[in-house]
Enzyme design. Structure first.
Site, PDB file in Angstrom:
ATOM      1  N   THR A 126       0.819  -1.216   0.000  1.00 51.31           N
ATOM      2  CA  THR A 126       0.000   0.000   0.000  1.00 51.31           C
ATOM      3  C   THR A 126       0.852   1.266   0.000  1.00 51.31           C
ATOM      4  O   THR A 126       1.886   1.334   0.671  1.00 51.31           O
ATOM      5  CB  THR A 126      -0.923   0.013   1.229  1.00 51.31           C
ATOM      6  OG1 THR A 126      -1.729  -1.164   1.210  1.00 51.31           O
ATOM      7  CG2 THR A 126      -1.821   1.232   1.235  1.00 51.31           C
ATOM      8  N   PRO A 128       0.453   5.899  -0.421  1.00 51.22           N
ATOM      9  CA  PRO A 128      -0.512   6.991  -0.207  1.00 51.22           C
ATOM     10  C   PRO A 128      -1.566   7.105  -1.308  1.00 51.22           C
ATOM     11  O   PRO A 128      -2.702   7.480  -1.037  1.00 51.22           O
ATOM     12  CB  PRO A 128       0.381   8.234  -0.161  1.00 51.22           C
ATOM     13  CG  PRO A 128       1.689   7.729   0.382  1.00 51.22           C
ATOM     14  CD  PRO A 128       1.847   6.354  -0.195  1.00 51.22           C
ATOM     15  N   GLY A 341     -24.440  -4.795  28.334  1.00 51.21           N
ATOM     16  CA  GLY A 341     -25.036  -3.526  28.730  1.00 51.21           C
ATOM     17  C   GLY A 341     -23.975  -2.455  28.920  1.00 51.21           C
ATOM     18  O   GLY A 341     -23.003  -2.377  28.167  1.00 51.21           O
ATOM     19  N   GLU A 365      -6.157  -6.759   4.062  1.00 48.68           N
ATOM     20  CA  GLU A 365      -6.108  -7.861   3.088  1.00 48.68           C
ATOM     21  C   GLU A 365      -7.217  -7.746   2.039  1.00 48.68           C
ATOM     22  O   GLU A 365      -7.668  -8.750   1.487  1.00 48.68           O
ATOM     23  CB  GLU A 365      -6.220  -9.221   3.805  1.00 48.68           C
ATOM     24  CG  GLU A 365      -5.191  -9.458   4.897  1.00 48.68           C
ATOM     25  CD  GLU A 365      -3.811  -9.788   4.371  1.00 48.68           C
ATOM     26  OE1 GLU A 365      -3.528  -9.499   3.198  1.00 48.68           O
ATOM     27  OE2 GLU A 365      -3.003 -10.331   5.149  1.00 48.68           O
ATOM     28  N   THR A 367     -10.563  -4.817   1.082  1.00 48.75           N
ATOM     29  CA  THR A 367     -11.828  -4.402   1.681  1.00 48.75           C
ATOM     30  C   THR A 367     -12.977  -5.315   1.256  1.00 48.75           C
ATOM     31  O   THR A 367     -12.896  -6.030   0.252  1.00 48.75           O
ATOM     32  CB  THR A 367     -12.178  -2.960   1.268  1.00 48.75           C
ATOM     33  OG1 THR A 367     -12.398  -2.930  -0.153  1.00 48.75           O
ATOM     34  CG2 THR A 367     -11.067  -1.991   1.634  1.00 48.75           C
ATOM     35  N   SER A 368     -14.058  -5.248   2.017  1.00 46.66           N
ATOM     36  CA  SER A 368     -15.250  -6.033   1.659  1.00 46.66           C
ATOM     37  C   SER A 368     -15.743  -5.669   0.264  1.00 46.66           C
ATOM     38  O   SER A 368     -16.223  -6.531  -0.490  1.00 46.66           O
ATOM     39  CB  SER A 368     -16.363  -5.795   2.680  1.00 46.66           C
ATOM     40  OG  SER A 368     -16.028  -6.370   3.935  1.00 46.66           O
TER      41      SER A 368
END
Length: 382
Positions: A126, A128, A341, A365, A367-368
């Site tokens: 990856t 920028p 809660g 790894e 994205t969806s």
């Protein structure tokens, strides 16, 4: 498909489960609070052979398989997901790419210490301007004599900030052809002159995972550090990231199982209106739904790993495992907080940590959204 784990798989599962319960879980809150990497725990994981399960004994591993590897990742993640992610990057991605595409010399020099867990690997893809569009790299590698000269910046590099992280696999543009950029992969030692470790990213969670920027400026690397086919570096990355999807699914299942374990215990102990809240149907239904989702996600990642061990196509299964398990975790973690809660929002209760960490697993790894694009393309090709 044989749905029974082998005796070896069960031994790995039980070993990792005991280690997770006795060593990792008691330290997890402190690791998250301080952000200090648990070097002693990582060293113990190495002694137990966790980083080298799928690699041959010749290269420092134990000669196991990918089902065993992912059973281990699940159990370790049940104690703390950052250590499960460490196994994903070190073993499933870096170690595997060296094992499959490396020369004999490269494997002896770089894979052996990684498989033995003496050194930790990192993966730099990856940048920028290239996230989901992983092919849009700007880092360049130019040949000069017996060397490559690398220039570029990588971000979100997991593990590289660890003191025992020795090497990072770097993807860089090494030329052009009629189809566009040629991407090659390079083995970059962290100790080499000119290697620059950039800023450490301050994350909202996963704080014990050392995530940094890496800067390469006129960085000189011997030509023998080119990994695999110089024209297929990107394809190599995609091949190992396929396994990374299975690993993230296993991490997700491990954390979700921890959510269920904590919620069941709390529901049986917490009393309201004169009886344990477990006796209320609404709570039982939440717990039942959590168990259903976890079991389905577990079966899917095991199927993908089983196919991989048999060298059969598993892209479809691995992609489904990653999407389903990571999205399942967010729902399960939310329900765990709801069952607790107000206490579920308190840092001393583990479910608050699980809830915070869940979202990132839908991003790392791949994205969806990208996973669904892959599945869509595969469906249209049928």
């Amino acid at each position: 498909m044989d749905l029974d784990l082998t005796d070896e798989h069960k031994m790995i599962r039980d070993m990792a489960r005991d280690f997770s319960d006795e060593v990792i879980a008691p330290r997890a809150e402190d690791m998250e609070r301080t952000g200090e990497p648990p070097y002693d725990i990582i060293a113990q994981m190495a002694e137990l052979g966790m980083m080298g399960i799928p690699f041959s004994e010749e290269y420092g591993g134990s000669g196991g398989d990918w089902v065993g590897t992912h059973v281990c990742i699940e159990e370790i993640s049940r104690g703390d997901l950052t250590l499960g992610a460490l196994l994903d990057v070190t073993t499933s991605v870096v170690g595997q790419e060296m094992d499959v595409f490396g020369t004999e010399e490269q494997k002896k020099k770089w894979l052996v210490p990684i498989a033995r867990g003496k050194e930790i690997g990192a993966f730099a893809l990856t940048e920028p301007d290239s996230g989901s569009d992983a092919g849009a790299l700007r880092t360049k590698a130019v040949p000069e004599g017996d060397e490559w000269i690398l220039n570029g910046t990588k971000q979100f590099v997991t593990n590289i900030g660890l003191n025992n992280a020795s090497v990072v696999l770097v993807a860089a543009i090494s030329g052009k052809n009629e189809k566009g950029n040629i991407i090659s992969t390079f083995i970059v030692p962290k100790s080499a002159p000119g290697f620059q470790l950039g800023k450490k990213y301050e994350k909202m969670t996963w704080r014990a995972s050392a995530t940094h920027e890496v800067i390469l400026e006129d960085f000189r690397l011997p030509k023998k550090n080119l990994l695999g086919d110089p024209n297929r570096g990107f394809a190599q990355h995609l091949a190992v990231l396929e396994t990374g999807r299975i690993s993230i699914a296993a991490v997700s299942v491990g954390v979700a199982q921890a959510c269920l374990d904590q919620s069941l215990r709390y529901a049986q102990e917490r009393t309201q209106f004169g009886k344990p809240i477990f006796d209320f149907q609404t709570i039982q239904f939440k717990l039942a739904d959590m168990a259903i989702s976890i079991e389905l996600a577990r079966n899917q990642y095991l199927k993908a790993a089983w196919l991989k061990d048999r060298k059969r196509k598993h892209t479809f299964e691995a992609t489904i495992a990653k999407v389903f398990a990571s999205e399942m975790l967010e729902k399960v973690a939310s329900d765990a907080v709801q069952i607790h809660g107000g206490y579920g929002y308190m840092v001393e209760y583990p479910v608050s940590r699980y809830y915070q960490g869940a979202k990132l697993l839908q991003i790392v790894e791949g994205t969806s959204e990208v996973q669904r694009m892959i599945l869509g393309r595969m469906l249209s090709a049928r």
